[in-house]
Design a protein around this motif. Structure first.
Motif, PDB file in Angstrom:
ATOM      1  N   PRO A 194      46.962  23.238  16.063  1.00 34.71           N
ATOM      2  CA  PRO A 194      47.884  23.895  16.488  1.00 34.71           C
ATOM      3  C   PRO A 194      49.328  23.251  16.783  1.00 34.71           C
ATOM      4  N   GLN A 195      50.189  24.060  16.315  1.00 30.12           N
ATOM      5  CA  GLN A 195      51.842  23.623  16.430  1.00 30.12           C
ATOM      6  C   GLN A 195      52.361  23.804  17.625  1.00 30.12           C
ATOM      7  N   ALA A 196      51.650  24.967  18.112  1.00 27.80           N
ATOM      8  CA  ALA A 196      52.428  25.579  19.662  1.00 27.80           C
ATOM      9  C   ALA A 196      51.418  26.068  20.447  1.00 27.80           C
ATOM     10  N   ILE A 197      51.506  26.177  21.882  1.00 26.76           N
ATOM     11  CA  ILE A 197      50.773  27.349  22.427  1.00 26.76           C
ATOM     12  C   ILE A 197      51.817  28.272  22.945  1.00 26.76           C
ATOM     13  N   VAL A 198      51.453  29.412  22.582  1.00 26.22           N
ATOM     14  CA  VAL A 198      52.245  30.573  22.913  1.00 26.22           C
ATOM     15  C   VAL A 198      52.016  31.298  24.114  1.00 26.22           C
ATOM     16  N   VAL A 199      53.068  31.415  24.983  1.00 26.95           N
ATOM     17  CA  VAL A 199      52.800  31.897  26.602  1.00 26.95           C
ATOM     18  C   VAL A 199      53.704  33.190  26.742  1.00 26.95           C
ATOM     19  N   GLU A 200      53.167  33.940  27.480  1.00 29.13           N
ATOM     20  CA  GLU A 200      53.842  35.188  27.676  1.00 29.13           C
ATOM     21  C   GLU A 200      55.338  34.871  28.602  1.00 29.13           C
ATOM     22  N   GLY A 201      56.364  35.233  28.064  1.00 30.86           N
ATOM     23  CA  GLY A 201      57.371  34.903  28.852  1.00 30.86           C
ATOM     24  C   GLY A 201      57.615  35.249  30.226  1.00 30.86           C
ATOM     25  N   ASN A 202      56.999  36.287  30.669  1.00 30.15           N
ATOM     26  CA  ASN A 202      57.118  36.626  32.043  1.00 30.15           C
ATOM     27  C   ASN A 202      56.029  36.140  33.095  1.00 30.15           C
ATOM     28  N   SER A 203      55.239  35.147  32.521  1.00 27.88           N
ATOM     29  CA  SER A 203      54.340  34.331  33.308  1.00 27.88           C
ATOM     30  C   SER A 203      55.376  33.518  34.380  1.00 27.88           C
ATOM     31  N   ALA A 204      54.558  33.338  35.625  1.00 27.15           N
ATOM     32  CA  ALA A 204      55.298  32.654  36.774  1.00 27.15           C
ATOM     33  C   ALA A 204      55.629  31.414  36.399  1.00 27.15           C
ATOM     34  N   VAL A 265      54.405  16.776  25.889  1.00 26.23           N
ATOM     35  CA  VAL A 265      54.293  18.490  26.006  1.00 26.23           C
ATOM     36  C   VAL A 265      55.662  18.792  26.354  1.00 26.23           C
ATOM     37  N   ILE A 266      56.085  19.782  25.419  1.00 20.59           N
ATOM     38  CA  ILE A 266      57.596  20.390  25.887  1.00 20.59           C
ATOM     39  C   ILE A 266      57.421  21.642  26.025  1.00 20.59           C
ATOM     40  N   LEU A 267      58.006  22.222  27.084  1.00 19.13           N
ATOM     41  CA  LEU A 267      58.220  23.419  27.529  1.00 19.13           C
ATOM     42  C   LEU A 267      59.500  24.120  26.982  1.00 19.13           C
ATOM     43  N   ARG A 268      59.457  25.331  26.287  1.00 22.85           N
ATOM     44  CA  ARG A 268      60.832  25.673  25.740  1.00 22.85           C
ATOM     45  C   ARG A 268      60.834  27.329  25.539  1.00 22.85           C
ATOM     46  N   LYS A 269      61.928  27.776  25.266  1.00 24.72           N
ATOM     47  CA  LYS A 269      61.836  29.039  24.949  1.00 24.72           C
ATOM     48  C   LYS A 269      62.913  29.329  23.763  1.00 24.72           C
ATOM     49  N   THR A 270      62.501  29.570  22.685  1.00 22.94           N
ATOM     50  CA  THR A 270      63.234  29.817  21.437  1.00 22.94           C
ATOM     51  C   THR A 270      63.122  31.027  20.898  1.00 22.94           C
ATOM     52  N   PRO A 271      64.042  31.403  19.970  1.00 25.60           N
ATOM     53  CA  PRO A 271      64.090  32.940  19.552  1.00 25.60           C
ATOM     54  C   PRO A 271      63.232  33.046  18.464  1.00 25.60           C
ATOM     55  N   SER A 272      62.516  31.633  17.769  1.00 24.01           N
ATOM     56  CA  SER A 272      61.786  31.729  16.723  1.00 24.01           C
ATOM     57  C   SER A 272      60.902  30.670  16.482  1.00 24.01           C
ATOM     58  N   PHE A 273      59.743  30.440  16.184  1.00 28.42           N
ATOM     59  CA  PHE A 273      58.949  29.423  15.887  1.00 28.42           C
ATOM     60  C   PHE A 273      59.777  28.309  15.094  1.00 28.42           C
ATOM     61  N   ILE A 282      53.180  18.674  21.235  1.00 23.88           N
ATOM     62  CA  ILE A 282      52.781  19.768  21.348  1.00 23.88           C
ATOM     63  C   ILE A 282      53.902  20.746  22.108  1.00 23.88           C
ATOM     64  N   TYR A 283      54.355  21.961  21.393  1.00 26.41           N
ATOM     65  CA  TYR A 283      55.290  22.828  22.395  1.00 26.41           C
ATOM     66  C   TYR A 283      54.667  23.996  22.840  1.00 26.41           C
ATOM     67  N   VAL A 284      54.951  24.043  24.138  1.00 27.85           N
ATOM     68  CA  VAL A 284      54.449  25.310  25.049  1.00 27.85           C
ATOM     69  C   VAL A 284      55.507  26.475  24.901  1.00 27.85           C
ATOM     70  N   ASP A 285      55.502  27.270  24.304  1.00 28.83           N
ATOM     71  CA  ASP A 285      56.661  28.236  24.022  1.00 28.83           C
ATOM     72  C   ASP A 285      56.453  29.553  24.613  1.00 28.83           C
ATOM     73  N   LEU A 286      57.632  29.770  25.672  1.00 28.99           N
ATOM     74  CA  LEU A 286      57.459  31.035  26.291  1.00 28.99           C
ATOM     75  C   LEU A 286      58.184  32.324  25.282  1.00 28.99           C
ATOM     76  N   VAL A 287      57.198  33.170  25.129  1.00 32.64           N
ATOM     77  CA  VAL A 287      57.552  34.468  24.424  1.00 32.64           C
ATOM     78  C   VAL A 287      57.240  35.588  24.630  1.00 32.64           C
ATOM     79  N   GLU A 288      58.295  36.485  24.926  1.00 31.36           N
ATOM     80  CA  GLU A 288      58.109  38.035  25.523  1.00 31.36           C
ATOM     81  C   GLU A 288      57.366  38.633  24.619  1.00 31.36           C
ATOM     82  N   ILE A 289      56.520  39.591  24.859  1.00 28.67           N
ATOM     83  CA  ILE A 289      55.353  40.508  24.029  1.00 28.67           C
ATOM     84  C   ILE A 289      56.233  41.106  23.060  1.00 28.67           C
ATOM     85  N   THR A 290      57.646  41.633  23.347  1.00 28.05           N
ATOM     86  CA  THR A 290      58.161  42.636  22.550  1.00 28.05           C
ATOM     87  C   THR A 290      58.809  41.668  21.597  1.00 28.05           C
ATOM     88  N   LYS A 291      59.089  40.614  21.689  1.00 23.15           N
ATOM     89  CA  LYS A 291      59.762  39.784  20.647  1.00 23.15           C
ATOM     90  C   LYS A 291      58.811  38.680  19.909  1.00 23.15           C
TER      91      LYS A 291
END
Length: 360
Positions: A194-204, A265-273, A282-291
């Motif tokens: 795994p290169q990243a763990i994808v998390v829904e961006g609206n999670s608490a 472990v790095i928590l980030r929010k980027t527009p693309s992988f 490992i990156y933990v990436d915040l991604v909105e479902i619509t994006k």
């Protein structure tokens, strides 16, 4: 040597190297029946449609291995031996030792069907009627251009795997530990790593940070299970990733780089992988479902395995499939596909053989 004899000879090798995914002769038998439609398809004609058919194995297979992990080499050689072909192996120096250990474990009858080369061997290449290549895209293209259209060419280029976490509802340490296992195995260098763990961006936010902390704890706890020797260049790259994260204000959890087998472990929010550097970073990436679809665009067609924490909505599964994913599995099993895995979405044995039909 017929098919059943080869299966018997490979049975013990499967048990010595479970990382190949083959548990023994039962798996080998089932794979032949699934892909070639008959256990004895390589030994004689069998009924097919309104006539008969027979599978013809390559006389010789030329395997070009990648330097990141020997597992693909173990599997490719085992498949070639199962078919009864002679196997010429171009093996880079970083994985030469484990490949030699694998070859030395073979019964003599099978060992006689293997030759290993550290560099490109033109004579062995020209004598082979099937070429199997693992590596970066430029490596695939190089050998494909060398291969005449009369020969069978099978390329396995670089792939990317991800973990889909989705919305964080609870902190499940047992599953997080399984994800840490996937991240740690083979220094995170394989196509199934795994290169990243994808998390829904609206999670608490509080739950996201708690997840990252527990993941960091799990990576610390399993650091002795998968030790890796890192050179100064790798450590410098990890430090660079950490420095960039800090400069961008991304939260970070990790060990000292002076400790053995460090983790990050790095928590980030980027527009693309964006890929990680591996080695338990490992990156933990915040991604909105619509994006999510847009976020996956840089690796569209390059996706391999999606590790899943929980039941995943069909619309999310569809997005990953559209982006090219070929395998879904629970976390903890990403690096250990079954014996019947469709490598890059394709049958493995069937790609190597040709068929002869006999019509009435």
């Amino acid at each position: 040597m017929d098919t059943l004899e080869r299966i018997e000879l490979l049975d013990g090798v499967c048990r010595l190297f479970p990382e190949t995914g083959f548990k023994g002769k039962k798996d080998l038998t089932t794979l032949l029946e699934l892909e070639l439609k008959s256990l004895t398809a390589l030994d004689g004609f069998f009924p097919y449609g309104h006539g008969w058919t027979k599978a013809i194995a390559p006389y010789q297979i030329y395997h070009v291995l990648a330097a990141n992990t020997p597992i693909a080499g173990f599997q490719s050689l085992m498949l070639g031996l199962l078919l009864g072909s002679f196997n010429a192996i171009q093996c880079p120096k970083p994985i030469k030792k484990p490949m030699l250990q694998f070859i030395s474990s073979l019964p003599q009858k099978l060992r006689d069907k293997v030759a290993l080369y550290e560099e490109f061997n033109r004579q062995a290449f020209d004598q082979s009627d099937c070429i199997v290549v693992f590596g970066q895209q430029k490596t695939i293209e190089h050998f494909k251009n060398l291969t005449p259209v009369t020969k069978r060419f099978i390329g396995h280029g670089h792939k990317v795997s991800l973990i889909w976490l989705g919305a964080i509802e609870e902190i499940d340490k047992e599953k997080i530990a399984l994800a840490a296992h996937d991240i740690s195995l083979y220094s995170q260098l394989g196509c199934l790593s795994p290169q990243a763990i994808v998390v829904e961006g609206n999670s608490a936010r509080e739950k996201i940070e708690s997840f990252c902390q527990v993941l960091s704890d799990c990576l610390r706890e399993n650091r002795d299970q998968h030790p890796a020797s890192l050179d100064i260049e790798v450590l410098a790259e990890i430090k660079n990733r950490r420095d960039c994260a800090k400069a961008l204000g991304w939260p970070l959890w990790g060990s000292s780089l002076l400790e053995p087998n460090p983790w990050t472990v790095i928590l980030r929010k980027t527009p693309s992988f964006e890929p990680t550097c591996g080695y338990r970073t490992i990156y933990v990436d915040l991604v909105e479902i619509t994006k999510l679809k847009d976020w996956l665009n840089p690796i569209k067609g390059m996706l391999s395995t999606i590790g899943l924490f929980n039941k995943t909505p069909e619309n999310i599964v569809s997005i990953f499939i559209e982006a090219g994913a070929t395998r879904f599995c629970p976390v903890g099993l990403m690096q250990q596909p079954t014996a019947f895995w469709h490598h890059d979405g394709r049958n493995r044995l069937e790609e190597m053989v040709r068929w002869v039909d006999w019509e009435q």
